[in-house]
Scaffold this motif. Structure first.
Motif, PDB file in Angstrom:
ATOM      1  N   GLN A  41     -23.855  39.487  11.559  1.00 42.20           N
ATOM      2  CA  GLN A  41     -23.540  38.961  12.967  1.00 42.20           C
ATOM      3  C   GLN A  41     -23.841  40.543  13.276  1.00 42.20           C
ATOM      4  O   GLN A  41     -23.711  41.400  12.862  1.00 42.20           O
ATOM      5  CB  GLN A  41     -22.081  38.704  13.500  1.00 42.20           C
ATOM      6  CG  GLN A  41     -21.274  38.159  12.837  1.00 42.20           C
ATOM      7  CD  GLN A  41     -19.825  37.489  13.285  1.00 42.20           C
ATOM      8  OE1 GLN A  41     -19.317  38.428  13.818  1.00 42.20           O
ATOM      9  NE2 GLN A  41     -19.656  36.957  12.983  1.00 42.20           N
ATOM     10  N   VAL A  42     -24.505  40.664  14.839  1.00 41.88           N
ATOM     11  CA  VAL A  42     -25.164  41.589  15.421  1.00 41.88           C
ATOM     12  C   VAL A  42     -23.802  42.758  15.122  1.00 41.88           C
ATOM     13  O   VAL A  42     -22.808  41.833  15.798  1.00 41.88           O
ATOM     14  CB  VAL A  42     -26.028  41.439  16.811  1.00 41.88           C
ATOM     15  CG1 VAL A  42     -25.673  43.133  17.753  1.00 41.88           C
ATOM     16  CG2 VAL A  42     -26.838  40.759  16.698  1.00 41.88           C
ATOM     17  N   GLY A  43     -23.751  43.969  15.010  1.00 39.37           N
ATOM     18  CA  GLY A  43     -23.428  44.918  15.356  1.00 39.37           C
ATOM     19  C   GLY A  43     -21.841  45.171  14.037  1.00 39.37           C
ATOM     20  O   GLY A  43     -21.761  45.569  13.970  1.00 39.37           O
ATOM     21  N   GLN A  44     -21.941  44.556  12.892  1.00 41.74           N
ATOM     22  CA  GLN A  44     -21.541  44.850  11.442  1.00 41.74           C
ATOM     23  C   GLN A  44     -22.144  45.734  11.156  1.00 41.74           C
ATOM     24  O   GLN A  44     -23.815  46.472  11.083  1.00 41.74           O
ATOM     25  CB  GLN A  44     -22.230  43.401  10.841  1.00 41.74           C
ATOM     26  CG  GLN A  44     -20.562  42.512  10.751  1.00 41.74           C
ATOM     27  CD  GLN A  44     -20.781  41.088   9.915  1.00 41.74           C
ATOM     28  OE1 GLN A  44     -22.495  41.183  10.221  1.00 41.74           O
ATOM     29  NE2 GLN A  44     -19.988  40.537   9.692  1.00 41.74           N
ATOM     30  N   VAL A  45     -21.728  46.530  10.395  1.00 36.05           N
ATOM     31  CA  VAL A  45     -22.050  47.460   9.631  1.00 36.05           C
ATOM     32  C   VAL A  45     -22.418  47.672   8.037  1.00 36.05           C
ATOM     33  O   VAL A  45     -21.173  47.164   7.227  1.00 36.05           O
ATOM     34  CB  VAL A  45     -21.069  49.036  10.364  1.00 36.05           C
ATOM     35  CG1 VAL A  45     -21.164  49.920   8.921  1.00 36.05           C
ATOM     36  CG2 VAL A  45     -21.004  49.187  11.535  1.00 36.05           C
ATOM     37  N   VAL A  73     -25.695  50.866   7.681  1.00 38.70           N
ATOM     38  CA  VAL A  73     -26.543  50.697   8.606  1.00 38.70           C
ATOM     39  C   VAL A  73     -25.953  49.244   9.826  1.00 38.70           C
ATOM     40  O   VAL A  73     -24.578  48.896   9.197  1.00 38.70           O
ATOM     41  CB  VAL A  73     -27.979  49.918   8.357  1.00 38.70           C
ATOM     42  CG1 VAL A  73     -28.991  49.994   7.636  1.00 38.70           C
ATOM     43  CG2 VAL A  73     -27.720  48.932   7.592  1.00 38.70           C
ATOM     44  N   ARG A  74     -26.225  49.394  10.716  1.00 41.43           N
ATOM     45  CA  ARG A  74     -26.061  48.279  12.306  1.00 41.43           C
ATOM     46  C   ARG A  74     -26.821  47.278  12.299  1.00 41.43           C
ATOM     47  O   ARG A  74     -27.654  47.664  12.465  1.00 41.43           O
ATOM     48  CB  ARG A  74     -25.071  49.224  12.839  1.00 41.43           C
ATOM     49  CG  ARG A  74     -24.587  48.276  14.439  1.00 41.43           C
ATOM     50  CD  ARG A  74     -24.124  48.519  15.631  1.00 41.43           C
ATOM     51  NE  ARG A  74     -23.423  49.593  15.018  1.00 41.43           N
ATOM     52  CZ  ARG A  74     -23.047  51.257  15.192  1.00 41.43           C
ATOM     53  NH1 ARG A  74     -24.115  51.686  16.421  1.00 41.43           N
ATOM     54  NH2 ARG A  74     -21.893  52.063  15.011  1.00 41.43           N
ATOM     55  N   ILE A  75     -26.638  45.790  12.110  1.00 42.14           N
ATOM     56  CA  ILE A  75     -27.072  45.396  12.782  1.00 42.14           C
ATOM     57  C   ILE A  75     -27.603  45.146  14.204  1.00 42.14           C
ATOM     58  O   ILE A  75     -26.297  44.989  14.630  1.00 42.14           O
ATOM     59  CB  ILE A  75     -27.006  44.072  11.882  1.00 42.14           C
ATOM     60  CG1 ILE A  75     -26.878  43.637  10.531  1.00 42.14           C
ATOM     61  CG2 ILE A  75     -27.737  42.452  12.577  1.00 42.14           C
ATOM     62  CD1 ILE A  75     -25.795  42.088   9.854  1.00 42.14           C
ATOM     63  N   GLU A  85     -32.829  43.289  11.820  1.00 43.76           N
ATOM     64  CA  GLU A  85     -33.214  44.478  12.440  1.00 43.76           C
ATOM     65  C   GLU A  85     -31.784  45.551  12.047  1.00 43.76           C
ATOM     66  O   GLU A  85     -30.670  44.872  12.777  1.00 43.76           O
ATOM     67  CB  GLU A  85     -34.034  44.329  13.231  1.00 43.76           C
ATOM     68  CG  GLU A  85     -34.074  45.703  13.748  1.00 43.76           C
ATOM     69  CD  GLU A  85     -34.952  46.033  14.682  1.00 43.76           C
ATOM     70  OE1 GLU A  85     -34.688  47.441  15.885  1.00 43.76           O
ATOM     71  OE2 GLU A  85     -35.891  45.088  15.539  1.00 43.76           O
ATOM     72  N   ALA A  86     -31.452  46.566  11.764  1.00 49.70           N
ATOM     73  CA  ALA A  86     -30.649  47.172  11.921  1.00 49.70           C
ATOM     74  C   ALA A  86     -31.217  48.598  11.704  1.00 49.70           C
ATOM     75  O   ALA A  86     -32.313  48.986  11.548  1.00 49.70           O
ATOM     76  CB  ALA A  86     -30.001  46.969  10.348  1.00 49.70           C
ATOM     77  N   GLU A  87     -30.055  49.298  12.315  1.00 49.77           N
ATOM     78  CA  GLU A  87     -30.345  50.205  12.960  1.00 49.77           C
ATOM     79  C   GLU A  87     -29.667  51.372  11.392  1.00 49.77           C
ATOM     80  O   GLU A  87     -28.475  51.192  11.588  1.00 49.77           O
ATOM     81  CB  GLU A  87     -30.199  50.838  14.153  1.00 49.77           C
ATOM     82  CG  GLU A  87     -28.195  51.461  14.370  1.00 49.77           C
ATOM     83  CD  GLU A  87     -28.056  51.096  15.882  1.00 49.77           C
ATOM     84  OE1 GLU A  87     -29.060  51.837  16.683  1.00 49.77           O
ATOM     85  OE2 GLU A  87     -26.930  51.317  16.088  1.00 49.77           O
ATOM     86  N   VAL A  88     -30.219  52.942  11.107  1.00 53.83           N
ATOM     87  CA  VAL A  88     -29.978  53.637  10.525  1.00 53.83           C
ATOM     88  C   VAL A  88     -28.458  54.267  11.297  1.00 53.83           C
ATOM     89  O   VAL A  88     -28.894  54.798  12.038  1.00 53.83           O
ATOM     90  CB  VAL A  88     -30.374  55.200   9.770  1.00 53.83           C
ATOM     91  CG1 VAL A  88     -29.832  55.487   8.774  1.00 53.83           C
ATOM     92  CG2 VAL A  88     -31.227  54.057   9.132  1.00 53.83           C
ATOM     93  N   VAL A  99     -27.519  46.541   0.484  1.00 53.93           N
ATOM     94  CA  VAL A  99     -26.540  46.245   1.967  1.00 53.93           C
ATOM     95  C   VAL A  99     -26.186  45.760   2.034  1.00 53.93           C
ATOM     96  O   VAL A  99     -26.458  44.430   1.424  1.00 53.93           O
ATOM     97  CB  VAL A  99     -28.248  46.519   3.129  1.00 53.93           C
ATOM     98  CG1 VAL A  99     -28.737  47.270   3.409  1.00 53.93           C
ATOM     99  CG2 VAL A  99     -28.740  45.235   3.774  1.00 53.93           C
ATOM    100  N   GLU A 100     -24.722  45.996   1.905  1.00 57.33           N
ATOM    101  CA  GLU A 100     -23.499  44.864   1.095  1.00 57.33           C
ATOM    102  C   GLU A 100     -22.464  45.029   2.042  1.00 57.33           C
ATOM    103  O   GLU A 100     -22.225  46.486   3.136  1.00 57.33           O
ATOM    104  CB  GLU A 100     -23.152  44.769   0.287  1.00 57.33           C
ATOM    105  CG  GLU A 100     -22.643  45.852  -0.521  1.00 57.33           C
ATOM    106  CD  GLU A 100     -22.715  46.118  -1.894  1.00 57.33           C
ATOM    107  OE1 GLU A 100     -22.436  45.546  -2.197  1.00 57.33           O
ATOM    108  OE2 GLU A 100     -21.495  46.883  -2.547  1.00 57.33           O
ATOM    109  N   LEU A 101     -22.116  43.913   2.777  1.00 58.34           N
ATOM    110  CA  LEU A 101     -20.373  44.164   3.887  1.00 58.34           C
ATOM    111  C   LEU A 101     -19.099  44.151   2.555  1.00 58.34           C
ATOM    112  O   LEU A 101     -19.128  43.043   1.728  1.00 58.34           O
ATOM    113  CB  LEU A 101     -20.389  43.654   4.681  1.00 58.34           C
ATOM    114  CG  LEU A 101     -19.791  43.072   6.244  1.00 58.34           C
ATOM    115  CD1 LEU A 101     -19.117  44.215   6.431  1.00 58.34           C
ATOM    116  CD2 LEU A 101     -18.893  41.425   6.762  1.00 58.34           C
TER     117      LEU A 101
END
Length: 104
Positions: A41-45, A73-75, A85-88, A99-101
């Motif tokens: 989901q958008v916003g997940q770190v 990173v954040r989606i 796409e994710a931002e650092v 990458v893992e949640l």
């Protein structure tokens, strides 16, 4: 939502909700192999993990690699069911990092 995978590493137990790979890096933006099908989901770190070969390993046949947390990173956008796409946020992720949640 995908199933939860339990991992036990060095006595530390955590539940991985989602895991993927950094496929591309350009400036502070990454393409990661996690998407809607994984529950992204958008916003997940997500934590960024690099697997590093141990210089010396145990004679008892212990692990030859170790996990090193190298950032977060954040989606910011979901492309489809498989990619995002994710931002650092922190650190210096590289292509092929994981990458893992993690569920606390």
């Amino acid at each position: 939502m995908p199933g939860v995978v339990s991992a036990n590493e060095g006595g530390f137990r955590h539940n991985v909700l989602m895991r993927g790979q950094v496929l591309e890096k350009q400036d502070g933006t990454l393409v990661v192999c996690v998407g809607q099908a994984d529950g992204a989901q958008v916003g997940q770190v997500l934590d960024v993990i690099r697997h590093k070969r141990r210089i010396r390993h145990s004679r008892a046949g212990g692990p030859r690699y170790r996990r090193e947390n190298v950032g977060q990173v954040r989606i910011v956008e979901l492309f489809d069911s498989h990619y995002a796409e994710a931002e650092v946020i922190s650190g210096s992720p590289k292509v092929n990092d994981t990458v893992e949640l993690i569920r606390p």
